[in-house]
Design a protein around this motif. Structure first.
Motif, PDB file in Angstrom:
ATOM      1  N   GLU A  34       1.780   8.256   7.410  1.00  0.00           N
ATOM      2  CA  GLU A  34       1.771   6.838   7.040  1.00  0.00           C
ATOM      3  C   GLU A  34       0.715   6.552   5.978  1.00  0.00           C
ATOM      4  O   GLU A  34       0.962   5.829   5.013  1.00  0.00           O
ATOM      5  N   LEU A  35      -0.476   7.122   6.136  1.00  0.00           N
ATOM      6  CA  LEU A  35      -1.551   6.848   5.172  1.00  0.00           C
ATOM      7  C   LEU A  35      -1.293   7.504   3.820  1.00  0.00           C
ATOM      8  O   LEU A  35      -1.644   6.950   2.789  1.00  0.00           O
ATOM      9  N   THR A  36      -0.653   8.653   3.814  1.00  0.00           N
ATOM     10  CA  THR A  36      -0.287   9.283   2.541  1.00  0.00           C
ATOM     11  C   THR A  36       0.746   8.427   1.812  1.00  0.00           C
ATOM     12  O   THR A  36       0.660   8.230   0.601  1.00  0.00           O
ATOM     13  N   ARG A  37       1.711   7.904   2.549  1.00  0.00           N
ATOM     14  CA  ARG A  37       2.713   7.014   1.950  1.00  0.00           C
ATOM     15  C   ARG A  37       2.049   5.793   1.329  1.00  0.00           C
ATOM     16  O   ARG A  37       2.328   5.410   0.192  1.00  0.00           O
ATOM     17  N   ARG A  38       1.123   5.192   2.063  1.00  0.00           N
ATOM     18  CA  ARG A  38       0.403   4.017   1.552  1.00  0.00           C
ATOM     19  C   ARG A  38      -0.469   4.391   0.348  1.00  0.00           C
ATOM     20  O   ARG A  38      -0.543   3.647  -0.625  1.00  0.00           O
ATOM     21  N   LEU A  39      -1.122   5.530   0.426  1.00  0.00           N
ATOM     22  CA  LEU A  39      -1.984   5.980  -0.666  1.00  0.00           C
ATOM     23  C   LEU A  39      -1.179   6.176  -1.950  1.00  0.00           C
ATOM     24  O   LEU A  39      -1.596   5.755  -3.030  1.00  0.00           O
ATOM     25  N   LEU A  40      -0.019   6.813  -1.847  1.00  0.00           N
ATOM     26  CA  LEU A  40       0.807   7.025  -3.037  1.00  0.00           C
ATOM     27  C   LEU A  40       1.265   5.705  -3.635  1.00  0.00           C
ATOM     28  O   LEU A  40       1.243   5.532  -4.868  1.00  0.00           O
ATOM     29  N   ALA A  41       1.647   4.752  -2.812  1.00  0.00           N
ATOM     30  CA  ALA A  41       2.057   3.436  -3.315  1.00  0.00           C
ATOM     31  C   ALA A  41       0.895   2.752  -4.039  1.00  0.00           C
ATOM     32  O   ALA A  41       1.070   2.172  -5.123  1.00  0.00           O
ATOM     33  N   LEU A  42      -0.306   2.846  -3.469  1.00  0.00           N
ATOM     34  CA  LEU A  42      -1.480   2.239  -4.104  1.00  0.00           C
ATOM     35  C   LEU A  42      -1.863   2.949  -5.400  1.00  0.00           C
ATOM     36  O   LEU A  42      -2.274   2.305  -6.373  1.00  0.00           O
ATOM     37  N   LEU A  43      -1.739   4.275  -5.428  1.00  0.00           N
ATOM     38  CA  LEU A  43      -2.019   5.028  -6.654  1.00  0.00           C
ATOM     39  C   LEU A  43      -1.075   4.601  -7.776  1.00  0.00           C
ATOM     40  O   LEU A  43      -1.507   4.392  -8.919  1.00  0.00           O
ATOM     41  N   ILE A  44       0.189   4.484  -7.453  1.00  0.00           N
ATOM     42  CA  ILE A  44       1.181   4.065  -8.444  1.00  0.00           C
ATOM     43  C   ILE A  44       0.829   2.661  -8.964  1.00  0.00           C
ATOM     44  O   ILE A  44       0.779   2.435 -10.176  1.00  0.00           O
ATOM     45  N   GLN A  45       0.530   1.744  -8.060  1.00  0.00           N
ATOM     46  CA  GLN A  45       0.163   0.381  -8.466  1.00  0.00           C
ATOM     47  C   GLN A  45      -1.081   0.382  -9.341  1.00  0.00           C
ATOM     48  O   GLN A  45      -1.155  -0.340 -10.331  1.00  0.00           O
ATOM     49  N   ARG A  46      -2.062   1.185  -8.968  1.00  0.00           N
ATOM     50  CA  ARG A  46      -3.327   1.243  -9.710  1.00  0.00           C
ATOM     51  C   ARG A  46      -3.086   1.709 -11.144  1.00  0.00           C
ATOM     52  O   ARG A  46      -3.573   1.096 -12.097  1.00  0.00           O
ATOM     53  N   PRO A  63      -8.493 -10.241   6.703  1.00  0.00           N
ATOM     54  CA  PRO A  63      -9.159  -9.576   7.832  1.00  0.00           C
ATOM     55  C   PRO A  63      -8.283  -9.422   9.069  1.00  0.00           C
ATOM     56  O   PRO A  63      -8.743  -8.935  10.073  1.00  0.00           O
ATOM     57  N   THR A  64      -7.033  -9.826   9.002  1.00  0.00           N
ATOM     58  CA  THR A  64      -6.166  -9.795  10.178  1.00  0.00           C
ATOM     59  C   THR A  64      -5.285  -8.551  10.215  1.00  0.00           C
ATOM     60  O   THR A  64      -4.160  -8.606  10.701  1.00  0.00           O
ATOM     61  N   ALA A  65      -5.774  -7.443   9.708  1.00  0.00           N
ATOM     62  CA  ALA A  65      -4.999  -6.196   9.725  1.00  0.00           C
ATOM     63  C   ALA A  65      -4.701  -5.813  11.165  1.00  0.00           C
ATOM     64  O   ALA A  65      -5.590  -5.762  12.000  1.00  0.00           O
ATOM     65  N   VAL A  66      -3.455  -5.529  11.441  1.00  0.00           N
ATOM     66  CA  VAL A  66      -3.049  -5.254  12.804  1.00  0.00           C
ATOM     67  C   VAL A  66      -3.087  -3.771  13.145  1.00  0.00           C
ATOM     68  O   VAL A  66      -3.649  -3.391  14.145  1.00  0.00           O
ATOM     69  N   SER A  67      -2.491  -2.941  12.330  1.00  0.00           N
ATOM     70  CA  SER A  67      -2.400  -1.525  12.647  1.00  0.00           C
ATOM     71  C   SER A  67      -3.610  -0.759  12.102  1.00  0.00           C
ATOM     72  O   SER A  67      -4.301  -1.211  11.194  1.00  0.00           O
ATOM     73  N   VAL A  68      -3.810   0.426  12.657  1.00  0.00           N
ATOM     74  CA  VAL A  68      -4.873   1.309  12.179  1.00  0.00           C
ATOM     75  C   VAL A  68      -4.629   1.648  10.713  1.00  0.00           C
ATOM     76  O   VAL A  68      -5.557   1.646   9.899  1.00  0.00           O
ATOM     77  N   ALA A  69      -3.370   1.898  10.368  1.00  0.00           N
ATOM     78  CA  ALA A  69      -3.032   2.253   8.985  1.00  0.00           C
ATOM     79  C   ALA A  69      -3.364   1.120   8.027  1.00  0.00           C
ATOM     80  O   ALA A  69      -3.905   1.348   6.936  1.00  0.00           O
ATOM     81  N   GLU A  70      -3.050  -0.100   8.423  1.00  0.00           N
ATOM     82  CA  GLU A  70      -3.341  -1.246   7.555  1.00  0.00           C
ATOM     83  C   GLU A  70      -4.847  -1.458   7.420  1.00  0.00           C
ATOM     84  O   GLU A  70      -5.347  -1.748   6.332  1.00  0.00           O
ATOM     85  N   GLN A  71      -5.577  -1.311   8.514  1.00  0.00           N
ATOM     86  CA  GLN A  71      -7.035  -1.432   8.456  1.00  0.00           C
ATOM     87  C   GLN A  71      -7.621  -0.360   7.549  1.00  0.00           C
ATOM     88  O   GLN A  71      -8.492  -0.637   6.723  1.00  0.00           O
ATOM     89  N   PHE A  72      -7.147   0.875   7.689  1.00  0.00           N
ATOM     90  CA  PHE A  72      -7.645   1.976   6.869  1.00  0.00           C
ATOM     91  C   PHE A  72      -7.321   1.735   5.401  1.00  0.00           C
ATOM     92  O   PHE A  72      -8.146   1.975   4.524  1.00  0.00           O
TER      93      PHE A  72
END
Length: 125
Positions: free
Chosen positions: A106-118, A18-27
């Motif tokens: 930033e969120l697209t970069r994070r989304l692609l990394a999560l898609l790959i992991q998934r 629950p300690t997400a700092v940035s908006v991107a991390e929270q999202f």
């Protein structure tokens, strides 16, 4: 029926710090991870549908080759990448869409990394 009346499937809860700092991390933790978990079967179904179209002998690859192929395919195949990203974006509420647009790169970069992991998480050991 307007957009607010449309029933969306309930998103699963994903345990995150629950300690997400940035908006991107929270999202990422409050929206992207639950949406990806919700869409897990659909994303995997689309991935499996995609393989024969590219004539990829995926089942003959070793585990490391499969993991590398998933990452390479998502990063290099524009149609595949846009379809998978579109599946996720289609689940956003108007407020989530506003947040995504404001931090799109930033969120697209994070989304692609999560898609790959998934998708990689489904590769057999």
């Amino acid at each position: 029926m307007n957009n607010e009346e449309r029933q969306m499937p309930e998103r699963p809860v994903v345990d995150t710090q629950p300690t997400a700092v940035s908006v991107a991390e929270q999202f990422q933790n409050q929206t992207l991870r639950p949406v990806l978990k919700l869409l897990d079967a659909s994303l995997m179904t689309y991935w499996l549908h995609h393989l024969p179209k590219r004539k990829t002998p995926f089942d003959r690859f070793s585990r490391p080759e499969k993991l590398a192929h998933i990452e390479r395919a998502i990063r290099e195949d524009t149609k595949l990448r846009l379809t998978l990203v579109g599946m996720v974006l289609g689940q956003f509420t108007p407020a989530e869409w506003s947040t995504f647009k404001a931090n799109e790169a930033e969120l697209t970069r994070r989304l692609l990394a999560l898609l790959i992991q998934r998708l990689q998480s489904h590769v057999d050991s």
